[in-house]
Design a protein around this motif. Sequence first.
Motif, PDB file in Angstrom:
ATOM      1  N   ALA A 150       0.837  -1.215   0.000  1.00  3.88           N
ATOM      2  CA  ALA A 150       0.000   0.000   0.000  1.00  3.88           C
ATOM      3  C   ALA A 150       0.868   1.259   0.000  1.00  3.88           C
ATOM      4  CB  ALA A 150      -0.928  -0.004   1.216  1.00  3.88           C
ATOM      5  N   ARG A 151       1.989   1.219   0.730  1.00  3.68           N
ATOM      6  CA  ARG A 151       2.866   2.392   0.783  1.00  3.68           C
ATOM      7  C   ARG A 151       3.425   2.696  -0.617  1.00  3.68           C
ATOM      8  NH1 ARG A 151       7.246   0.918   4.120  1.00  3.68           N
ATOM      9  NH2 ARG A 151       5.676   0.776   5.734  1.00  3.68           N
ATOM     10  N   ALA A 152       3.809   1.640  -1.308  1.00  2.84           N
ATOM     11  CA  ALA A 152       4.309   1.843  -2.688  1.00  2.84           C
ATOM     12  C   ALA A 152       3.191   2.371  -3.580  1.00  2.84           C
ATOM     13  CB  ALA A 152       4.869   0.532  -3.229  1.00  2.84           C
ATOM     14  N   LEU A 153       1.977   1.845  -3.408  1.00  7.16           N
ATOM     15  CA  LEU A 153       0.852   2.296  -4.236  1.00  7.16           C
ATOM     16  C   LEU A 153       0.519   3.760  -3.977  1.00  7.16           C
ATOM     17  CD1 LEU A 153      -1.617  -0.726  -3.999  1.00  7.16           C
ATOM     18  CD2 LEU A 153      -0.268  -0.010  -5.984  1.00  7.16           C
ATOM     19  N   ALA A 154       0.714   4.190  -2.708  1.00  7.06           N
ATOM     20  CA  ALA A 154       0.381   5.576  -2.339  1.00  7.06           C
ATOM     21  C   ALA A 154       1.268   6.580  -3.075  1.00  7.06           C
ATOM     22  CB  ALA A 154       0.493   5.757  -0.824  1.00  7.06           C
ATOM     23  N   GLN A 155       2.381   6.109  -3.605  1.00  5.96           N
ATOM     24  CA  GLN A 155       3.240   7.006  -4.405  1.00  5.96           C
ATOM     25  C   GLN A 155       2.632   7.238  -5.791  1.00  5.96           C
ATOM     26  OE1 GLN A 155       6.992   4.733  -2.521  1.00  5.96           O
ATOM     27  NE2 GLN A 155       7.500   5.772  -4.417  1.00  5.96           N
ATOM     28  N   ARG A 156       1.593   6.448  -6.119  1.00  6.06           N
ATOM     29  CA  ARG A 156       1.006   6.497  -7.468  1.00  6.06           C
ATOM     30  C   ARG A 156       2.096   6.432  -8.536  1.00  6.06           C
ATOM     31  NH1 ARG A 156      -4.674   8.145  -7.753  1.00  6.06           N
ATOM     32  NH2 ARG A 156      -5.477   6.751  -6.151  1.00  6.06           N
ATOM     33  N   PRO A 157       2.944   5.391  -8.457  1.00  2.48           N
ATOM     34  CA  PRO A 157       4.071   5.318  -9.385  1.00  2.48           C
ATOM     35  C   PRO A 157       3.645   4.846 -10.769  1.00  2.48           C
ATOM     36  CG  PRO A 157       4.016   3.347  -8.054  1.00  2.48           C
ATOM     37  CD  PRO A 157       2.855   4.200  -7.591  1.00  2.48           C
ATOM     38  N   ARG A 158       4.506   5.047 -11.739  1.00  5.20           N
ATOM     39  CA  ARG A 158       4.252   4.489 -13.083  1.00  5.20           C
ATOM     40  C   ARG A 158       4.871   3.098 -13.192  1.00  5.20           C
ATOM     41  NH1 ARG A 158       6.219   8.160 -17.548  1.00  5.20           N
ATOM     42  NH2 ARG A 158       4.984   6.743 -18.809  1.00  5.20           N
TER      43      ARG A 158
END
Length: 273
Positions: A150-158
């Motif tokens: 979830a923490r990685a997703l919260a960055q809204r990465p490409r």
Amino acid sequence: MLLTALGVTARLGGADVLRGVGITVAPGEVHGLVGPNGSGKTTLLRCCYRALEPSAGAVLVGGEDVRRMRRRSLAGLVGASTQEPPALGGLTVHESVRLGRTALRGWLEPMDGEDERIVDDAVAQVGLTGFAERDVTALSGGERQRVSIARALAQRPRVLLLDEPTNHLDLRHQLTVLELLRALAADGMAVVVTLHDLRWAVEYCDALTVLDIGEVRASGQPGDVLTPALLADVFGVDGAVRDGGGRRLLDVRGLAEGGARLDGDGTVMEAGL
Ligand SMILES: Nc1ncnc2c1ncn2[C@@H]1O[C@H](COP(=O)(O)OP(=O)(O)OP(=O)(O)O)[C@@H](O)[C@H]1O
């Protein structure tokens, strides 16, 4: 290509644990990194999110060398969930996931309503809404794993990099995470995931790269890559990919003849499943 690793060599403890490794990952693709224990999967991911600098070669995101990017720009492009997510005591699940936004904003810049909505969404995407206010040290291993995702997703990465995201997860949550990866790719994200369970790799990945002792053994579509010969040679198992009515499936019949590899000290190593 959104993510490209070109001739990546990485040195750890005085040895080259990756040698001239390349991968390319397009937007909308789930790319699986597979290989036996110690083959270099985690090391390659670490090079991709700049936790480790290659001694030769480069990692490009959107055509730009990650070494030339500012930390915050990189955090907006690449999100990573690692194998041993740190459990920061005193932080709730929500606060821990919020750190993904902090990576983009810095400590001093206040969050706005949009940031909070993104954090709530990320917590919901991994099914932890009911745990949002719980201290992360009071979570099970699988729940912590989902906080890290979830923490990685919260960055809204490409580009999303996930190291063994199904480790510690029960079967339902393994499938939830794998379906989530497919949904993120359908929205245009490039996803790179290390998986030990080759059955999931075959079913959920568009392409696979097989690493073996720090080198790429094969790369391409799962059915083309995981041939019976490669499964026996690299993973020590007797298996084959087949079409299961429009779905790719991997059948594993057991260990290949002579498939249990001996470690240097004579310990029998587990086969790669
Ligand atoms: N800090 C380190 N110092 C020295 N060698 C290391 C270090 N970290 C990893 N290695 C070695 O580098 C090699 C690749 O390790 P890596 O963690 O990338 O493999 P992996 O494919 O992710 O393995 P696993 O499937 O067991 O997670 C291994 O031989 C490992 O022992």
